[in-house]
Design a protein around this motif. Sequence first.
Motif, PDB file in Angstrom:
ATOM      1  N   VAL A   1      13.729  36.604  82.851  1.00 18.68           N
ATOM      2  CA  VAL A   1      12.765  36.339  81.772  1.00 18.68           C
ATOM      3  C   VAL A   1      11.892  35.129  82.114  1.00 18.68           C
ATOM      4  O   VAL A   1      10.668  35.140  81.904  1.00 18.68           O
ATOM      5  N   VAL A   2      12.511  34.083  82.657  1.00 21.50           N
ATOM      6  CA  VAL A   2      11.754  32.883  83.035  1.00 21.50           C
ATOM      7  C   VAL A   2      10.742  33.219  84.126  1.00 21.50           C
ATOM      8  O   VAL A   2       9.570  32.803  84.072  1.00 21.50           O
ATOM      9  N   LEU A   3      11.166  33.973  85.130  1.00 23.25           N
ATOM     10  CA  LEU A   3      10.250  34.380  86.205  1.00 23.25           C
ATOM     11  C   LEU A   3       9.115  35.226  85.653  1.00 23.25           C
ATOM     12  O   LEU A   3       7.942  35.057  86.037  1.00 23.25           O
ATOM     13  N   TRP A   4       9.425  36.127  84.757  1.00 24.99           N
ATOM     14  CA  TRP A   4       8.424  36.983  84.112  1.00 24.99           C
ATOM     15  C   TRP A   4       7.401  36.128  83.372  1.00 24.99           C
ATOM     16  O   TRP A   4       6.190  36.355  83.486  1.00 24.99           O
ATOM     17  N   GLU A   5       7.872  35.138  82.608  1.00 19.42           N
ATOM     18  CA  GLU A   5       6.974  34.264  81.850  1.00 19.42           C
ATOM     19  C   GLU A   5       6.060  33.471  82.792  1.00 19.42           C
ATOM     20  O   GLU A   5       4.850  33.324  82.530  1.00 19.42           O
ATOM     21  N   ILE A   6       6.611  32.989  83.891  1.00 18.79           N
ATOM     22  CA  ILE A   6       5.816  32.213  84.858  1.00 18.79           C
ATOM     23  C   ILE A   6       4.723  33.072  85.465  1.00 18.79           C
ATOM     24  O   ILE A   6       3.561  32.643  85.588  1.00 18.79           O
ATOM     25  N   VAL A   7       5.083  34.299  85.848  1.00 15.70           N
ATOM     26  CA  VAL A   7       4.094  35.215  86.446  1.00 15.70           C
ATOM     27  C   VAL A   7       2.955  35.477  85.479  1.00 15.70           C
ATOM     28  O   VAL A   7       1.773  35.489  85.859  1.00 15.70           O
ATOM     29  N   CYS A   8       3.281  35.667  84.199  1.00 14.77           N
ATOM     30  CA  CYS A   8       2.245  35.943  83.201  1.00 14.77           C
ATOM     31  C   CYS A   8       1.407  34.702  82.902  1.00 14.77           C
ATOM     32  O   CYS A   8       0.186  34.797  82.726  1.00 14.77           O
ATOM     33  N   ARG A   9       2.042  33.530  82.841  1.00 17.48           N
ATOM     34  CA  ARG A   9       1.306  32.284  82.565  1.00 17.48           C
ATOM     35  C   ARG A   9       0.326  31.949  83.690  1.00 17.48           C
ATOM     36  O   ARG A   9      -0.721  31.352  83.453  1.00 17.48           O
ATOM     37  N   MET A  10       0.661  32.346  84.905  1.00 14.17           N
ATOM     38  CA  MET A  10      -0.211  32.082  86.051  1.00 14.17           C
ATOM     39  C   MET A  10      -1.295  33.135  86.215  1.00 14.17           C
ATOM     40  O   MET A  10      -2.076  33.095  87.163  1.00 14.17           O
ATOM     41  N   ASN A  11      -1.313  34.128  85.284  1.00 14.06           N
ATOM     42  CA  ASN A  11      -2.314  35.201  85.294  1.00 14.06           C
ATOM     43  C   ASN A  11      -2.294  36.008  86.596  1.00 14.06           C
ATOM     44  O   ASN A  11      -3.336  36.507  87.040  1.00 14.06           O
ATOM     45  N   ILE A  12      -1.120  36.119  87.182  1.00 16.64           N
ATOM     46  CA  ILE A  12      -0.992  36.966  88.376  1.00 16.64           C
ATOM     47  C   ILE A  12      -1.167  38.429  87.994  1.00 16.64           C
ATOM     48  O   ILE A  12      -1.731  39.224  88.751  1.00 16.64           O
ATOM     49  N   VAL A  13      -0.694  38.779  86.794  1.00 14.04           N
ATOM     50  CA  VAL A  13      -0.855  40.135  86.259  1.00 14.04           C
ATOM     51  C   VAL A  13      -1.589  40.023  84.931  1.00 14.04           C
ATOM     52  O   VAL A  13      -1.220  39.184  84.096  1.00 14.04           O
ATOM     53  N   PRO A  14      -2.631  40.822  84.692  1.00 12.14           N
ATOM     54  CA  PRO A  14      -3.354  40.756  83.413  1.00 12.14           C
ATOM     55  C   PRO A  14      -2.435  41.045  82.234  1.00 12.14           C
ATOM     56  O   PRO A  14      -1.548  41.900  82.335  1.00 12.14           O
ATOM     57  N   PRO A  15      -2.616  40.341  81.101  1.00 12.82           N
ATOM     58  CA  PRO A  15      -1.755  40.543  79.923  1.00 12.82           C
ATOM     59  C   PRO A  15      -1.744  41.979  79.414  1.00 12.82           C
ATOM     60  O   PRO A  15      -0.760  42.424  78.827  1.00 12.82           O
ATOM     61  N   LEU A  16      -2.847  42.719  79.620  1.00 13.66           N
ATOM     62  CA  LEU A  16      -2.897  44.109  79.170  1.00 13.66           C
ATOM     63  C   LEU A  16      -1.846  44.961  79.882  1.00 13.66           C
ATOM     64  O   LEU A  16      -1.256  45.866  79.288  1.00 13.66           O
ATOM     65  N   PHE A  17      -1.618  44.656  81.160  1.00 15.11           N
ATOM     66  CA  PHE A  17      -0.671  45.434  81.957  1.00 15.11           C
ATOM     67  C   PHE A  17       0.761  44.922  81.823  1.00 15.11           C
ATOM     68  O   PHE A  17       1.708  45.701  81.874  1.00 15.11           O
ATOM     69  N   LEU A  18       0.929  43.611  81.658  1.00 16.68           N
ATOM     70  CA  LEU A  18       2.259  43.038  81.535  1.00 16.68           C
ATOM     71  C   LEU A  18       2.190  41.801  80.636  1.00 16.68           C
ATOM     72  O   LEU A  18       1.926  40.695  81.106  1.00 16.68           O
ATOM     73  N   PRO A  19       2.429  41.976  79.331  1.00 20.89           N
ATOM     74  CA  PRO A  19       2.410  40.819  78.428  1.00 20.89           C
ATOM     75  C   PRO A  19       3.590  39.889  78.684  1.00 20.89           C
ATOM     76  O   PRO A  19       4.649  40.320  79.137  1.00 20.89           O
ATOM     77  N   ALA A  20       3.397  38.612  78.391  1.00 18.47           N
ATOM     78  CA  ALA A  20       4.444  37.618  78.604  1.00 18.47           C
ATOM     79  C   ALA A  20       5.572  37.816  77.588  1.00 18.47           C
ATOM     80  O   ALA A  20       5.347  38.307  76.478  1.00 18.47           O
ATOM     81  N   PRO A  21       6.816  37.436  77.960  1.00 21.59           N
ATOM     82  CA  PRO A  21       7.941  37.542  77.007  1.00 21.59           C
ATOM     83  C   PRO A  21       7.686  36.816  75.698  1.00 21.59           C
ATOM     84  O   PRO A  21       8.103  37.291  74.636  1.00 21.59           O
ATOM     85  N   SER A  22       7.000  35.643  75.763  1.00 26.18           N
ATOM     86  CA  SER A  22       6.707  34.904  74.533  1.00 26.18           C
ATOM     87  C   SER A  22       5.803  35.709  73.613  1.00 26.18           C
ATOM     88  O   SER A  22       5.987  35.722  72.382  1.00 26.18           O
ATOM     89  N   ALA A  23       4.810  36.415  74.177  1.00 25.39           N
ATOM     90  CA  ALA A  23       3.916  37.252  73.368  1.00 25.39           C
ATOM     91  C   ALA A  23       4.669  38.448  72.791  1.00 25.39           C
ATOM     92  O   ALA A  23       4.438  38.857  71.645  1.00 25.39           O
ATOM     93  N   ILE A  24       5.603  38.995  73.565  1.00 24.42           N
ATOM     94  CA  ILE A  24       6.403  40.129  73.082  1.00 24.42           C
ATOM     95  C   ILE A  24       7.304  39.699  71.936  1.00 24.42           C
ATOM     96  O   ILE A  24       7.444  40.410  70.934  1.00 24.42           O
ATOM     97  N   LEU A  25       7.906  38.512  72.057  1.00 24.71           N
ATOM     98  CA  LEU A  25       8.766  38.003  70.990  1.00 24.71           C
ATOM     99  C   LEU A  25       7.974  37.746  69.706  1.00 24.71           C
ATOM    100  O   LEU A  25       8.460  38.013  68.602  1.00 24.71           O
ATOM    101  N   THR A  26       6.745  37.245  69.854  1.00 21.95           N
ATOM    102  CA  THR A  26       5.882  37.022  68.684  1.00 21.95           C
ATOM    103  C   THR A  26       5.567  38.345  67.996  1.00 21.95           C
ATOM    104  O   THR A  26       5.632  38.453  66.762  1.00 21.95           O
ATOM    105  N   ALA A  27       5.225  39.364  68.810  1.00 24.16           N
ATOM    106  CA  ALA A  27       4.940  40.685  68.243  1.00 24.16           C
ATOM    107  C   ALA A  27       6.186  41.275  67.584  1.00 24.16           C
ATOM    108  O   ALA A  27       6.099  41.897  66.517  1.00 24.16           O
ATOM    109  N   ALA A  28       7.354  41.070  68.210  1.00 25.05           N
ATOM    110  CA  ALA A  28       8.605  41.590  67.647  1.00 25.05           C
ATOM    111  C   ALA A  28       8.905  40.935  66.294  1.00 25.05           C
ATOM    112  O   ALA A  28       9.354  41.611  65.361  1.00 25.05           O
TER     113      ALA A  28
END
Length: 263
Positions: free
Chosen positions: A32-59
């Motif tokens: 989860v931490v690695l996933w969050e780092i990858v998303c925060r660094m914009n390596i993958v666009p949020p549309l294709f892979l949202p960050a865990p923090s954004a998923i938790l907010t939506a949940a």
Amino acid sequence: MNEQRQVITNRVAFLEQKIPGYAAALGIAGLVVLWEIVCRMNIVPPLFLPAPSAILTAAWDMLVNGELIENLLASMYRIGAGYAIGAICGIAIGLILGFSRWADAILTPIVYSIYPIPKIALLPLIILWFGIGEMPKVAIIALGVFFPVVINTYSGVKTVDPILIKAAVTFGSNHLNVIRNVILPGALPMIFAGLKLAAGTSLLLLVSAEMIAAQQGIGSMVLHYGNLMITTKLMVGVLFLSLLGLIFNRTLQWLERKLIPWK
């Protein structure tokens, strides 16, 4: 001699290594931490892979407005009922096929001929039989669970030592007692292997059935937000499906330890 024995002990030490209970949680947290780092660094666009923090907010939003609970309860009812029916019928029929030569000769070829058919392909036919409602979805899950369980139960019965069965019969046990006290305990490891395999199959069929013929449920929710390209809410559904699978696996492991302490 003692040195040689010590070397042998050291070589097999990894087989007896004890893994702490928090190892699984540590692995998930690291992912989860690695996933969050990858998303925060914009390596993958949020549309294709949202960050865990954004998923938790939506949940949390979906939990507050009741949408998540409503869909989750619908899915849990379907998979719970379908899995229970399929597992109970599969174990019962598997024991009969393994114990009775007549049943084995007549029914086993039928089981193996139907097993390869993709169960989701039968959903339109099942809807035609049972109508639109909960019954077709429960039935397709039960059907998908039944075959792995019946085949593994049948294989487990066939692995029981015939000498044990003959000994039980010799000492006066009737057929029911032989099945309950000899065959069933001996077949339990294979039965649980089938139950674990069926757990994954039940989740696949749940999602497929809900995507095709349901207005509520995790599968329907995932399809809906996928069509709208709202990937945060889509991923909420995916993560809860993963959580259901984990709960299934842990529950079966706990039951296996309780019922097969010698394994």
